[in-house]
Write a protein that holds these residues in place. Structure first.
Motif, PDB file in Angstrom:
ATOM      1  N   MET A 199       0.800  -1.229   0.000  1.00  0.00           N
ATOM      2  CA  MET A 199       0.000   0.000   0.000  1.00  0.00           C
ATOM      3  C   MET A 199       0.831   1.278   0.000  1.00  0.00           C
ATOM      4  O   MET A 199       0.326   2.352  -0.298  1.00  0.00           O
ATOM      5  CB  MET A 199      -0.944   0.000   1.205  1.00  0.00           C
ATOM      6  N   GLY A 200       2.119   1.159   0.326  1.00  0.00           N
ATOM      7  CA  GLY A 200       2.971   2.347   0.263  1.00  0.00           C
ATOM      8  C   GLY A 200       3.020   2.948  -1.126  1.00  0.00           C
ATOM      9  O   GLY A 200       3.153   4.166  -1.283  1.00  0.00           O
ATOM     10  N   ALA A 201       2.890   2.100  -2.150  1.00  0.00           N
ATOM     11  CA  ALA A 201       2.920   2.605  -3.527  1.00  0.00           C
ATOM     12  C   ALA A 201       1.781   3.573  -3.783  1.00  0.00           C
ATOM     13  O   ALA A 201       1.899   4.475  -4.628  1.00  0.00           O
ATOM     14  CB  ALA A 201       2.856   1.431  -4.509  1.00  0.00           C
ATOM     15  N   HIS A 202       0.667   3.401  -3.106  1.00  0.00           N
ATOM     16  CA  HIS A 202      -0.458   4.322  -3.235  1.00  0.00           C
ATOM     17  C   HIS A 202      -0.305   5.514  -2.291  1.00  0.00           C
ATOM     18  O   HIS A 202      -0.509   6.662  -2.690  1.00  0.00           O
ATOM     19  CB  HIS A 202      -1.766   3.609  -2.917  1.00  0.00           C
ATOM     20  N   LEU A 203       0.030   5.244  -1.046  1.00  0.00           N
ATOM     21  CA  LEU A 203      -0.045   6.269  -0.011  1.00  0.00           C
ATOM     22  C   LEU A 203       1.211   7.118   0.092  1.00  0.00           C
ATOM     23  O   LEU A 203       1.136   8.352   0.200  1.00  0.00           O
ATOM     24  CB  LEU A 203      -0.330   5.593   1.336  1.00  0.00           C
ATOM     25  N   ILE A 204       2.379   6.492   0.070  1.00  0.00           N
ATOM     26  CA  ILE A 204       3.631   7.249   0.170  1.00  0.00           C
ATOM     27  C   ILE A 204       3.885   8.033  -1.117  1.00  0.00           C
ATOM     28  O   ILE A 204       4.632   9.009  -1.129  1.00  0.00           O
ATOM     29  CB  ILE A 204       4.792   6.295   0.504  1.00  0.00           C
ATOM     30  N   ASP A 205       3.237   7.622  -2.179  1.00  0.00           N
ATOM     31  CA  ASP A 205       3.401   8.292  -3.464  1.00  0.00           C
ATOM     32  C   ASP A 205       3.233   9.803  -3.345  1.00  0.00           C
ATOM     33  O   ASP A 205       4.051  10.582  -3.856  1.00  0.00           O
ATOM     34  CB  ASP A 205       2.381   7.718  -4.453  1.00  0.00           C
ATOM     35  N   PHE A 206       2.192  10.245  -2.664  1.00  0.00           N
ATOM     36  CA  PHE A 206       1.874  11.672  -2.674  1.00  0.00           C
ATOM     37  C   PHE A 206       2.854  12.519  -1.861  1.00  0.00           C
ATOM     38  O   PHE A 206       3.279  13.583  -2.338  1.00  0.00           O
ATOM     39  CB  PHE A 206       0.417  11.871  -2.250  1.00  0.00           C
TER      40      PHE A 206
END
Length: 474
Positions: free
Chosen positions: A267-274
């Motif tokens: 899920m880091g790929a979605h959340l840390i992305d921003f």
């Protein structure tokens, strides 16, 4: 663009020695095999799907307007279930894709597909994580465009290798499958943070309710492998001799150390992305993870941890420090397993979605959004007026979140810029998987992104790469 403490051009080259320069260079300089078609906007793209059930089926459904010429999967009975509804009945909404699948060539081993199928232009890779880099490398060496599900690589080494390939083959269009990167809301978040809507941001909190799969447990006993499943191929690059169990298969692999990268990598790929996109902080310089017990085969309650790590901890809190961020140091704290940050004074607790979200803490306010960058909310005096004055500066992707796959197709045909190419995705992916390095080291690590090295716990450098089964080495 991500402004690291060194240039993008230096990102791979400076670290090649630390990760094996000869192997990295030899892989990246391999000449594409065969002549790549030059595609016009009017052309349909010949796409192969590796991992054709589950998420790969969803990706393919968004590409049904293209020619799906080949499928590679280890269990086509599982693939067939993707065309059924919740009651086990045929799902007519999937009929157009089913017709494409029925007509496509089928392979259990994507290596054989690459050798046999000469009409492929582009490949979607939606396998378990431990296959991502192997499949992407093979595709890129053959001159094929690649869409790789998140996380795009299991390790730091794999990410750097794929970035090096992308840079040395600049006509290849690459995309990581974190679809929120194409969403209008997420792009507005980046514009607002960069526009100073809440002042300078020095602290970010990121959380998710994952894992929703087995973690923190020892591996189960093997059971008979289903007749439809090629288990040896499923294991692929993983250097373990684990017998089949449904607790690993199809979806649950995310929590098992040889196959996935846990909630942070998923899920880091979605959340840390921003935060990484908006703040451009470079690579983290210090990472520390606190977590519940590991799942393992021996003495799992020992403070030192189990002798053999089998599944990731059920919950963790990981602290990242970005000492080289251009506007001054930034701290980012990751929470998983249902853990969440404290609610700031004056903000209703209901504004922090327990499913996942990001909270930017600025000098003059807060910006909070949900998992895929959606539904951003601002808190602070005068922030609404400031937001209204911040112009749109990032291009919008046709179709938004749902258009992420077709953005890749349009970029291949030269119609639209690519949303999240490896140039952007690799630093994000590296940040994510460095959290797993710190977790395995079980102590704070200091990281030098230029050297691609953990500098204070030398034994942790082994976790920047991984072992591969014979014949699958990268």
């Amino acid at each position: 663009m991500i402004d690291m403490d060194f240039s993008r051009r230096d990102f791979v080259a400076s670290g090649a020695a630390a990760l094996g320069a000869a192997a990295l260079s030899a892989s990246a300089e391999a000449a594409p095999r065969g002549k790549r078609r030059k595609l016009a906007p009017s052309d349909t793209v010949n796409v192969a799907i590796i991992g054709a059930g589950g998420m790969g089926n969803n990706n393919a459904n968004n590409l049904v307007s293209q020619n799906i010429v080949a499928l590679a999967d280890v269990d086509f009975e599982h693939v067939a279930r993707a065309f059924l509804d919740d009651k086990g009945q045929p799902n007519p909404e999937r009929d157009p894709l089913k017709a494409k699948y029925d007509a496509a060539a089928k392979y259990a081993d994507y290596r054989r597909m690459f050798d046999a199928q000469k009409d492929i232009d582009a490949v979607v890779i939606a396998t378990p994580d431990h296959h991502h880099a192997a499949a992407a490398k093979m595709a890129m060496e053959r001159g094929l465009h690649v869409y790789v599900q998140k996380p795009m690589a299991y390790s730091v080494h794999e990410g750097r290798l794929l970035l090096d390939l992308a840079r040395k083959n600049p006509k290849l269009v690459t995309q990581m499958g974190n679809q929120g990167h194409s969403g209008d809301d997420g792009r507005r978040v980046v514009e607002l943070i960069r526009g100073g809507v809440i002042g300078r941001v020095r602290e970010v909190h990121v959380w998710t309710n994952r894992p929703v799969w087995p973690q923190g447990i020892a591996k189960p006993d093997p059971v008979d492998t289903p007749a439809s499943l090629d288990w040896d191929m499923w294991l692929g690059p993983a250097s373990v001799d684990w017998g089949y169990n449904p607790d690993y298969g199809h979806f649950n692999w995310r929590g098992w150390v040889p196959f996935g990268v846990g909630a942070l990598g998923d899920m880091g790929a979605h959340l840390i992305d921003f935060p990484v996109w908006a703040l451009e902080p470079g690579l983290p310089t210090r990472i520390e993870s606190r977590h519940s017990r590991w799942g393992g085969d021996t003495n799992p309650w020992d403070r030192a941890g189990p002798e053999v790590l089998t599944s990731y901890p059920l919950a963790s809190v990981t602290h990242y420090e970005f000492a080289n961020a251009p506007g001054g140091p930034v701290t980012m704290i990751w929470y998983d397993g249902g853990l969440m940050p404290p609610t700031p004074k004056g903000i209703p607790s209901s504004r922090l979605d327990p499913g996942g979200g990001v909270m930017f803490v600025g000098e003059t306010g807060y910006l909070i959004h949900e998992t895929y960058g959606e539904n951003p909310i601002l808190f602070g005096e005068g922030v609404a007026d400031k937001a209204a004055a911040i112009p749109v500066s990032l291009p919008r992707i046709s179709g938004g979140i749902g258009g992420h796959e077709m953005n890749w197709i349009r970029a291949i045909r030269g119609e639209e810029g690519i949303s999240n190419p490896f140039e952007m995705a690799v630093p994000l992916n590296e940040t994510m998987v460095l959290g797993m390095v710190a977790m395995k080291a079980d102590q704070p690590i200091a990281y030098d992104g230029r050297a691609v090295a953990v500098t204070n716990v030398l034994g942790a450098n082994q976790y920047l790469t991984r072992e591969y089964r014979k014949g699958w080495e990268l």
